[in-house]
Structures are given as structure tokens and as C-alpha cells.
Write an enzyme that holds these catalytic residues in place. Structure first.
Site, PDB file in Angstrom:
ATOM      1  N   HIS A 133     -10.112  -7.634  -7.515  1.00  0.00           N
ATOM      2  CA  HIS A 133     -11.457  -7.449  -6.946  1.00  0.00           C
ATOM      3  C   HIS A 133     -12.136  -6.169  -7.459  1.00  0.00           C
ATOM      4  O   HIS A 133     -11.491  -5.265  -7.995  1.00  0.00           O
ATOM      5  CB  HIS A 133     -11.331  -7.343  -5.423  1.00  0.00           C
ATOM      6  N   GLY A 168     -12.966  -0.804  -4.188  1.00  0.00           N
ATOM      7  CA  GLY A 168     -13.137  -0.656  -2.737  1.00  0.00           C
ATOM      8  C   GLY A 168     -13.251   0.828  -2.381  1.00  0.00           C
ATOM      9  O   GLY A 168     -12.968   1.693  -3.222  1.00  0.00           O
ATOM     10  N   TRP A 190     -11.441   2.768  -0.662  1.00  0.00           N
ATOM     11  CA  TRP A 190     -10.221   3.575  -0.786  1.00  0.00           C
ATOM     12  C   TRP A 190      -9.745   3.720  -2.231  1.00  0.00           C
ATOM     13  O   TRP A 190      -8.880   4.531  -2.512  1.00  0.00           O
ATOM     14  CB  TRP A 190      -9.112   3.006   0.096  1.00  0.00           C
ATOM     15  N   ARG A 239     -12.199  -7.722   0.476  1.00  0.00           N
ATOM     16  CA  ARG A 239     -12.637  -7.291  -0.858  1.00  0.00           C
ATOM     17  C   ARG A 239     -12.398  -8.370  -1.917  1.00  0.00           C
ATOM     18  O   ARG A 239     -13.163  -8.462  -2.881  1.00  0.00           O
ATOM     19  CB  ARG A 239     -11.983  -5.954  -1.235  1.00  0.00           C
ATOM     20  N   GLU A 295      -2.806  -8.206  -1.410  1.00  0.00           N
ATOM     21  CA  GLU A 295      -2.203  -7.093  -2.134  1.00  0.00           C
ATOM     22  C   GLU A 295      -0.784  -6.879  -1.622  1.00  0.00           C
ATOM     23  O   GLU A 295      -0.434  -7.301  -0.503  1.00  0.00           O
ATOM     24  CB  GLU A 295      -3.062  -5.835  -1.936  1.00  0.00           C
ATOM     25  N   TYR A 309       2.141  -2.114   1.124  1.00  0.00           N
ATOM     26  CA  TYR A 309       2.665  -0.816   0.683  1.00  0.00           C
ATOM     27  C   TYR A 309       3.406  -0.059   1.793  1.00  0.00           C
ATOM     28  O   TYR A 309       3.724   1.120   1.636  1.00  0.00           O
ATOM     29  CB  TYR A 309       1.543   0.049   0.103  1.00  0.00           C
ATOM     30  N   HIS A 343      -5.710  -9.137  -6.196  1.00  0.00           N
ATOM     31  CA  HIS A 343      -5.501  -7.683  -6.113  1.00  0.00           C
ATOM     32  C   HIS A 343      -4.657  -7.206  -7.295  1.00  0.00           C
ATOM     33  O   HIS A 343      -4.031  -8.026  -7.984  1.00  0.00           O
ATOM     34  CB  HIS A 343      -4.789  -7.354  -4.806  1.00  0.00           C
ATOM     35  N   GLY A 344      -4.588  -5.875  -7.443  1.00  0.00           N
ATOM     36  CA  GLY A 344      -3.848  -5.317  -8.573  1.00  0.00           C
ATOM     37  C   GLY A 344      -2.433  -5.864  -8.666  1.00  0.00           C
ATOM     38  O   GLY A 344      -2.004  -6.363  -9.712  1.00  0.00           O
TER      39      GLY A 344
HETATM   40  O1  LIG Z   1      -4.932  -1.874  -2.328  1.00  0.00           O
HETATM   41  C1  LIG Z   1      -4.460  -1.772  -3.438  1.00  0.00           C
HETATM   42  O2  LIG Z   1      -4.768  -2.561  -4.498  1.00  0.00           O
HETATM   43  P1  LIG Z   1      -6.136  -3.380  -4.646  1.00  0.00           P
HETATM   44  O3  LIG Z   1      -7.222  -2.331  -4.793  1.00  0.00           O
HETATM   45  O4  LIG Z   1      -5.976  -4.185  -5.905  1.00  0.00           O
HETATM   46  O5  LIG Z   1      -6.311  -4.259  -3.429  1.00  0.00           O
HETATM   47  C2  LIG Z   1      -3.371  -0.806  -3.718  1.00  0.00           C
HETATM   48  O6  LIG Z   1      -3.562   0.343  -2.944  1.00  0.00           O
HETATM   49  C3  LIG Z   1      -3.279  -0.572  -5.202  1.00  0.00           C
HETATM   50  O7  LIG Z   1      -2.544   0.568  -5.442  1.00  0.00           O
HETATM   51  P2  LIG Z   1      -1.767   0.820  -6.801  1.00  0.00           P
HETATM   52  O8  LIG Z   1      -2.775   0.776  -7.957  1.00  0.00           O
HETATM   53  O9  LIG Z   1      -1.211   2.201  -6.601  1.00  0.00           O
HETATM   54  O10 LIG Z   1      -0.713  -0.236  -6.917  1.00  0.00           O
END
Ligand SMILES: O=C(OP(=O)(O)O)[C@H](O)COP(=O)(O)O
Length: 259
Positions: free
Chosen positions: A11, A14, A16, A62, A89, A92, A188-189
Site C-alpha cells: 500500500h 501510512g 507511521w 491502508r 502485514e 510485529y 503490505h511489505g
Molecule cells: O506496517 C508495516 O508494514 P506496511 O507499511 O507494509 O503495512 C511494518 O511496520 C513494516 O515494517 P518493516 O519495513 O520494518 O518490515
């Protein structure tokens, strides 16, 4: 021989992502730049003539917002969207909400890289005293999952992400692709890394070197068994994409002190 095309993406940015905090299962919306990234992604896919028959997202806003913006730009808002926690995601655990650069200062950059990018190391689990535990684990969206709420993860390695994602891929996405449907996955990542690892056969050791930027479509060409016939391709300005990947990698480094 290439038989199917699959487009996946992480996505748009965001809130954060900007603050360099682990967001994970906290439901942050896209930032202003993230909204723009998703729109640009849609415009780019349109310029390349992409059409989709099915869109899959996580249950986090997101990824859903990104999918909507892309489909709006494509003029294909009518295409069905399916959302599953299995594309979420990586959970964590106790690291959720923490700043990566501060963690690197306290635990070392190598440890942060292992937490972020290794295949089989899970961060410490979240518990009820964590500031985001209630917000995540009492959320109504997790009462409608295909597993009981108390069986949902409290922390995950990339390996565990792949294990919970694969049933969804095998039962819900792969059969649609084999029927000829053109699928867009807005995820997600780390859920995207896990799927790339599976489809491309990336080794447990090599996956540590794969990082995804936000809002960049990833094209995979698959054979009749849905195995990648060549390495994935990031669509867009390659120099800008490499810079964006480096920026994400550098989030896990100690921040230089301003003089
Ligand atoms: O929420 C997250 O990933 P996202 O922005 O892809 O949803 C993670 O905090 C990504 O963290 P990372 O890049 O340290 O694996």
C-alpha cells in the site's frame, strides 16, 4: 512459459511509515503522500493498459484504501474486492508502535535487520500490557475471520506469515487466476515479501535482501503451475524505486545526530 500475470503491491505510505514506527496490525490510514502514491500507481497501471477481474486486500484500511484509489484511477470500481486477515502485514508483536531507529540504538542495527527481514525469527510476542493490544485484539474485524480470535498470532516471523497466507493463496486466489481472472493484490511489505518468496522460490537466506517500497506495483509472470517464470519486476521509474527501497532499508539504522 508465461501464462498468467499477477500484480501485487505494498500500500501507499501510512502515517507511521513517516514516523518510522512499526505499524503492523495497527489500523493507520494513508498519509497525504500515501494517497498520492496510490493514485499515481493507478494512473501508471492505466497507462500500461492493465485490467483486473478481482482485487484482494488485507483487512487493514491502508491496503483497502490503496486498492480503491487504484481501481478508481483505472475506472474499474465495479470489480469485486475480497479482504482477508491472511493478507495482513506481519504481526510485529511487542515491537508494534516502536521506532526502528531507537530500537537500532538500543539493540543494534543487525538485530533490527534480523527482526525486520529474516525468514524465521519472530519478534517477542505482544501481551495484554502492550499499549496497542486492546486496540488490535478486541477489534470487531478479527471476530469475522476464518479462525478463532484467540488463535490469531501475537507475533510472527516471515515464515509464519507465509504459513497463514498460503491457505488463502491456494484456496481463494490461485483457483481464480487459473480460471483466467486477472488479480490485483493490495497488501503490505511483509505479506507481499512472503508471497514473492513462495512464487519465485527465493531461498530462506536470500529473502533477507528483499525490501518493498510503498505504492509501487510489482509484476509477476507465472507459468501454468503459478510459479514465476522470471524475477519480479517493479513497474515505474527504476532509479526512483531503488531510492525508495533504500529509504525503507535505512529506517532500521541509527539516526545520525543533528549538529
Ligand atoms: O506496517 C508495516 O508494514 P506496511 O507499511 O507494509 O503495512 C511494518 O511496520 C513494516 O515494517 P518493516 O519495513 O520494518 O518490515
Amino acid at each position: 512459459m508465461s501464462k498468467y500475470k499477477l500484480v501485487m503491491l505494498r500500500h501507499g505510505e501510512g502515517a507511521w511509515n513517516i514516523e518510522n514506527r512499526f505499524c503492523s496490525w495497527v489500523d493507520q490510514k494513508l498519509s497525504e503522500d500515501g494517497l498520492r502514491e496510490a493514485e499515481m500507481c493507478g494512473k501508471h497501471l492505466k497507462s500500461l493498459g492493465f485490467e483486473f477481474d478481482l482485487v484482494c486486500t488485507s483487512v487493514l484500511s491502508r491496503s483497502i484504501q490503496t486498492a480503491w484509489l487504484i481501481m478508481q484511477e483505472l475506472g474499474q470500481e465495479w470489480v469485486p474486492v475480497r479482504s482477508s486477515w491472511r493478507l495482513n502485514e506481519r504481526h510485529y508483536g511487542a515491537l508494534i508502535g516502536l521506532n526502528r531507529a531507537e530500537l537500532a540504538l538500543n539493540h543494534g542495527e543487525e538485530q533490527v535487520k534480523i527482526w525486520r527481514r529474516s525468514y524465521d525469527v519472530a519478534p517477542p510476542p505482544i501481551d495484554e500490557s502492550h499499549p496497542y493490544y486492546q486496540e488490535i485484539h478486541t477489534d470487531r474485524r478479527y471476530t469475522c475471520c476464518d479462525i478463532q480470535k484467540d488463535k490469531l498470532p501475537k507475533s510472527e516471523s516471515l515464515k509464519q506469515v507465509l504459513e497463514r497466507l498460503l491457505p488463502y493463496w491456494n484456496e481463494e486466489i490461485a483457483p481464480e487466476i487459473k480460471k483466467g481472472k486477472r488479480v490485483l493484490i493490495s497488501a503490505h511489505g511483509n505479506s507481499t515479501r512472503a508471497l514473492l518468496k513462495h512464487l519465485e522460490g527465493i531461498s530462506d537466506e536470500a529473502i533477507i535482501n528483499h525490501t518493498l517500497p510503498t505504492g509501487v506495483p510489482v509484476l509477476l509472470e507465472l507459468d501454468e503451475n503459478l510459479r514465476a517464470v522470471k524475477p519480479h519486476e517493479f513497474l515505474g521509474d527504476q532509479q526512483a524505486i531503488q531510492a525508495a527501497i533504500k529509504k525503507v532499508e535505512d529506517q532500521g539504522k541509527v539516526k545520525p545526530v543533528d549538529n
